[in-house]
Design an enzyme around this catalytic site. Structure first.
Site, PDB file in Angstrom:
ATOM      1  N   ASP A  13       0.808  -1.228   0.000  1.00  0.00           N
ATOM      2  CA  ASP A  13       0.000   0.000   0.000  1.00  0.00           C
ATOM      3  C   ASP A  13       0.839   1.275   0.000  1.00  0.00           C
ATOM      4  OD1 ASP A  13      -2.190  -1.716   0.156  1.00  0.00           O
ATOM      5  OD2 ASP A  13      -2.149  -1.705   2.342  1.00  0.00           O
ATOM      6  N   LYS A  16       1.806   2.121  -5.041  1.00  0.00           N
ATOM      7  CA  LYS A  16       2.357   1.544  -6.280  1.00  0.00           C
ATOM      8  C   LYS A  16       1.423   1.773  -7.470  1.00  0.00           C
ATOM      9  CE  LYS A  16       2.419  -2.438  -4.246  1.00  0.00           C
ATOM     10  NZ  LYS A  16       2.039  -2.023  -2.884  1.00  0.00           N
ATOM     11  N   GLY A  40      -4.492  -4.294  -3.769  1.00  0.00           N
ATOM     12  CA  GLY A  40      -5.494  -3.263  -4.055  1.00  0.00           C
ATOM     13  C   GLY A  40      -4.745  -2.008  -4.441  1.00  0.00           C
ATOM     14  N   HIS A  41      -4.760  -1.664  -5.714  1.00  0.00           N
ATOM     15  CA  HIS A  41      -3.968  -0.534  -6.210  1.00  0.00           C
ATOM     16  C   HIS A  41      -4.909   0.595  -6.620  1.00  0.00           C
ATOM     17  CE1 HIS A  41      -0.288  -3.279  -7.206  1.00  0.00           C
ATOM     18  NE2 HIS A  41      -0.669  -3.334  -5.942  1.00  0.00           N
ATOM     19  N   GLN A 221       2.037  -6.087  -3.286  1.00  0.00           N
ATOM     20  CA  GLN A 221       2.450  -6.241  -1.888  1.00  0.00           C
ATOM     21  C   GLN A 221       3.705  -5.389  -1.616  1.00  0.00           C
ATOM     22  OE1 GLN A 221       1.481  -9.504  -3.603  1.00  0.00           O
ATOM     23  NE2 GLN A 221      -0.440  -8.648  -2.925  1.00  0.00           N
TER      24      GLN A 221
HETATM   25  P1  GDP Z   1      -0.780   0.333  -3.478  1.00  0.00           P
HETATM   26  O1  GDP Z   1      -1.343  -0.947  -3.019  1.00  0.00           O
HETATM   27  O2  GDP Z   1       0.697   0.430  -3.242  1.00  0.00           O
HETATM   28  O3  GDP Z   1      -1.135   0.674  -4.903  1.00  0.00           O
HETATM   29  O4  GDP Z   1      -1.433   1.461  -2.571  1.00  0.00           O
HETATM   30  P2  GDP Z   1      -2.997   1.595  -2.190  1.00  0.00           P
HETATM   31  O5  GDP Z   1      -3.726   2.122  -3.354  1.00  0.00           O
HETATM   32  O6  GDP Z   1      -3.499   0.352  -1.555  1.00  0.00           O
HETATM   33  O7  GDP Z   1      -2.923   2.644  -1.010  1.00  0.00           O
HETATM   34  C1  GDP Z   1      -2.366   3.898  -1.187  1.00  0.00           C
HETATM   35  C2  GDP Z   1      -3.433   4.948  -0.827  1.00  0.00           C
HETATM   36  O8  GDP Z   1      -2.819   6.220  -0.756  1.00  0.00           O
HETATM   37  C3  GDP Z   1      -4.505   5.086  -1.897  1.00  0.00           C
HETATM   38  O9  GDP Z   1      -5.708   5.468  -1.277  1.00  0.00           O
HETATM   39  C4  GDP Z   1      -3.973   6.207  -2.786  1.00  0.00           C
HETATM   40  O10 GDP Z   1      -5.028   6.910  -3.464  1.00  0.00           O
HETATM   41  C5  GDP Z   1      -3.323   7.083  -1.769  1.00  0.00           C
HETATM   42  N1  GDP Z   1      -2.148   7.851  -2.226  1.00  0.00           N
HETATM   43  C6  GDP Z   1      -1.156   7.455  -3.059  1.00  0.00           C
HETATM   44  N2  GDP Z   1      -0.196   8.405  -3.118  1.00  0.00           N
HETATM   45  C7  GDP Z   1      -0.612   9.410  -2.313  1.00  0.00           C
HETATM   46  C8  GDP Z   1      -0.032  10.658  -1.926  1.00  0.00           C
HETATM   47  O11 GDP Z   1       1.053  11.040  -2.317  1.00  0.00           O
HETATM   48  N3  GDP Z   1      -0.755  11.417  -1.030  1.00  0.00           N
HETATM   49  C9  GDP Z   1      -1.966  11.025  -0.539  1.00  0.00           C
HETATM   50  N4  GDP Z   1      -2.570  11.823   0.325  1.00  0.00           N
HETATM   51  N5  GDP Z   1      -2.523   9.845  -0.886  1.00  0.00           N
HETATM   52  C10 GDP Z   1      -1.848   9.064  -1.750  1.00  0.00           C
HETATM   53  P1  IMO Z   2      -0.845  -4.188  -2.254  1.00  0.00           P
HETATM   54  O1  IMO Z   2      -0.382  -4.687  -3.606  1.00  0.00           O
HETATM   55  C1  IMO Z   2      -1.001  -4.689   2.049  1.00  0.00           C
HETATM   56  C2  IMO Z   2      -1.003  -8.793   3.588  1.00  0.00           C
HETATM   57  C3  IMO Z   2      -2.272  -9.209   4.288  1.00  0.00           C
HETATM   58  C4  IMO Z   2      -1.702 -10.214   5.276  1.00  0.00           C
HETATM   59  C5  IMO Z   2      -0.595 -10.890   4.485  1.00  0.00           C
HETATM   60  C6  IMO Z   2      -1.010 -12.217   3.850  1.00  0.00           C
HETATM   61  O2  IMO Z   2      -2.143  -3.474  -2.291  1.00  0.00           O
HETATM   62  O3  IMO Z   2       0.239  -3.428  -1.586  1.00  0.00           O
HETATM   63  P2  IMO Z   2      -2.548 -12.853   1.772  1.00  0.00           P
HETATM   64  O4  IMO Z   2      -3.993 -12.588   1.510  1.00  0.00           O
HETATM   65  O5  IMO Z   2      -1.617 -12.326   0.735  1.00  0.00           O
HETATM   66  O6  IMO Z   2      -2.273 -14.297   2.079  1.00  0.00           O
HETATM   67  O7  IMO Z   2      -2.234 -12.066   3.157  1.00  0.00           O
HETATM   68  O8  IMO Z   2      -0.228  -9.975   3.460  1.00  0.00           O
HETATM   69  N1  IMO Z   2      -1.192  -8.265   2.214  1.00  0.00           N
HETATM   70  C7  IMO Z   2      -1.150  -6.959   1.903  1.00  0.00           C
HETATM   71  N2  IMO Z   2      -1.024  -5.872   2.689  1.00  0.00           N
HETATM   72  N3  IMO Z   2      -1.082  -4.544   0.715  1.00  0.00           N
HETATM   73  C8  IMO Z   2      -1.176  -5.623  -0.084  1.00  0.00           C
HETATM   74  O9  IMO Z   2      -1.117  -5.547  -1.437  1.00  0.00           O
HETATM   75  C9  IMO Z   2      -1.261  -6.904   0.508  1.00  0.00           C
HETATM   76  N4  IMO Z   2      -1.385  -8.153   0.016  1.00  0.00           N
HETATM   77  C10 IMO Z   2      -1.324  -8.978   1.067  1.00  0.00           C
HETATM   78  O10 IMO Z   2      -2.891  -8.119   4.931  1.00  0.00           O
HETATM   79  O11 IMO Z   2      -1.084  -9.530   6.343  1.00  0.00           O
HETATM   80 MG    MG Z   3      -2.867  -1.667  -1.770  1.00  0.00          MG
END
Ligand code: GDP
Ligand code: IMO
Ligand code: MG
Length: 421
Positions: A13, A16, A40-41, A221
């Site tokens: 998270d 990415k 979840g991106h 991840q």
């Molecule tokens: P990922 O899994 O690495 O793609 O990240 P996620 O989408 O799960 O979580 C990142 C969260 O931060 C999302 O809600 C994005 O919209 C948000 N986000 C990403 N970059 C920024 C930033 O620079 N500032 C803020 N405030 N939010 C951001």
């Molecule tokens: P992105 O790509 C954050 C974590 C789960 C759990 C562990 C194992 O959005 O960064 P799983 O379902 O993979 O067997 O769970 O890994 N986990 C993540 N945490 N971002 C993710 O993906 C994750 N994918 C798995 O919360 O701790």
């Molecule tokens: Mg994510």
């Protein structure tokens, strides 16, 4: 510079999806090489929000191919739900290519995931319950069913029968979902829909490499959730690191030319497992609310804390980051003090490198360096020199400490809220 890899440098998270969407502009291919819909991106383009789980963010650009590589595990239900949502928003998804060697996730994998978590009791991992671990376990055990198996009904049925027989022996409590009758329509239901997307993705990428076209590999991840190098057993079931790109896409390792580590300006973690720099109250709550730190896949509140430098350095050694991207810098605005962990204290000793002994990590007390915070809003800033002085000092320290330049800074959730540095 043809193949660039984006690695989450923390526990996932890191942003990415946003960064990959920004950097994929003009790319020939954006490819996922590992994981499944546990990822979840989030991508926000001109205020419109998309949550991607399986499809890499190159899907938004018609001239870019969005590749789901062989290293992935794919739940067809989740895939078609994602495609449907994108199509409804005006993205036809004709640029998606899926590897025939990717493994399929079935409903029984999800059930087993839940069952295993229950059985682990207080040692539960806190998985996303999407069936990721059980599907990768089948792959390793050689009973997995692959995308290409959907192409031959008899082969598919035979493999499924064998898989279910083994599962029935092992998981007697699961008989309800292990009845082969439940799956008789599975190949018919998905094969027609999947066929247009199935391609020799390894060849597609190799061809693009030969033409020196830009390719972005969108990691899922984060480094610390890697099956080998993460905080095992509180990890995911696939390789996350740059080394996984070659295996997960079918390209020679020497073709990976650039590896970028993406890290938040602080740290978060979802699920169980140790997190030495976690802040449970005060700052932790501030970060969660200002950073909207709730899981993109499960909606769970993310645990929040300060950035851990040992992890960034460790990730650099394993992945070879040539540069860092720091995200969510704007979330720190308003804090009087910002901390950065530069060592661990354990039983009177000081660790300056990530320890291999889980006991040390379990009880590590962070040693912090303190920085002055800033008040000024920074989300509109597009040049590093315009950031508040305190903010610049924090970034410069991260560069010195990790001995890695910061290539890009993200100051807001929209794709274009970035500072090229
Ligand atoms: P990922 O899994 O690495 O793609 O990240 P996620 O989408 O799960 O979580 C990142 C969260 O931060 C999302 O809600 C994005 O919209 C948000 N986000 C990403 N970059 C920024 C930033 O620079 N500032 C803020 N405030 N939010 C951001
Ligand atoms: P992105 O790509 C954050 C974590 C789960 C759990 C562990 C194992 O959005 O960064 P799983 O379902 O993979 O067997 O769970 O890994 N986990 C993540 N945490 N971002 C993710 O993906 C994750 N994918 C798995 O919360 O701790
Ligand atoms: Mg994510």
């Amino acid at each position: 510079m043809s193949v660039t890899v984006l690695i989450g440098a923390q526990w996932g998270d890191e942003g990415k999806g946003k960064v990959s969407c920004y950097l994929s502009q003009g790319a020939r291919i954006t490819a996922r090489y590992s994981g499944g819909h546990n990822a979840g991106h989030t991508v926000i383009i001109s205020g419109k929000k998309f949550k991607l789980h399986l499809i890499p963010s190159g899907v938004f650009y018609p001239e870019t191919l969005a590749v789901l590589g062989n290293g992935m595990v794919i739940d067809p239900e989740a895939l078609f739900e994602e495609i449907r949502a994108l199509q409804e928003s005006g993205y036809p998804c004709e640029n998606i290519r899926i590897s025939p060697f990717a493994h399929l996730i079935f409903p029984f994998h999800r059930e087993i995931d839940v069952l295993m978590e229950k059985a682990r009791g207080k040692n539960a991992i806190g998985t996303t319950r999407k069936g990721i671990g059980p599907a990768y376990a089948d792959k390793a055990e050689r009973t997995g069913i692959r995308v290409c198996d959907l192409l031959d009904k008899d082969r598919f049925n035979e493999k499924l029968r064998l898989n279910l027989e083994i599962k029935k022996e092992r998981f007697s409590g699961l008989n309800g979902v292990l009845d082969i009758q439940l799956y008789t329509n599975f190949s018919e239901r998905y094969v027609e829909k999947l066929i247009p997307y199935i391609s020799d993705t390894s060849k597609i990428i190799q061809d693009a490499i030969r033409l020196d076209l830009p390719i972005i590999c969108e990691g899922a991840q984060g480094m610390m959730l890697d099956l080998d190098f993460g905080t095992y057993p509180f990890v995911t079931s696939s390789a996350v690191t740059a080394g996984a790109v070659a295996v997960g896409l079918g390209i020679p390792p020497r073709e990976v030319k650039k590896v970028i580590g993406i890290a938040k300006a602080y740290a978060t973690r979802v699920g169980a497992g140790n997190f030495p720099t976690e802040e449970k109250d005060g700052v932790g709550v501030f970060l969660r609310e200002h950073g909207n730190e709730y899981g993109t896949t499960t909606g769970r509140p993310r645990r929040c804390g300060w950035s851990d430098g040992l992890i960034l350095k460790y990730g650099k050694k394993i992945n070879g980051y040539s540069g860092l991207i720091i995200t969510k810098l704007d979330v720190l605005t308003g804090l009087e003090e910002i901390k950065f962990c530069e060592a661990y204290q354990y039983k009177g000793g000081i660790f300056k490198e990530f320890p291999y002994d889980p006991a040390v990590f379990q009880e590590a007390v962070p040693v912090y360096r303190s920085f002055k915070g800033w008040d000024k809003e920074i989300s509109h800033i597009r040049q590093r020199k315009d950031l508040p002085r305190a903010c610049q000092e924090y970034l410069e320290f991260i560069e010195d400490y990790t001995e890695t330049p910061i290539d890009l800074i993200s100051v807001g959730e929209d794709r274009d809220q970035v500072i090229q540095s």
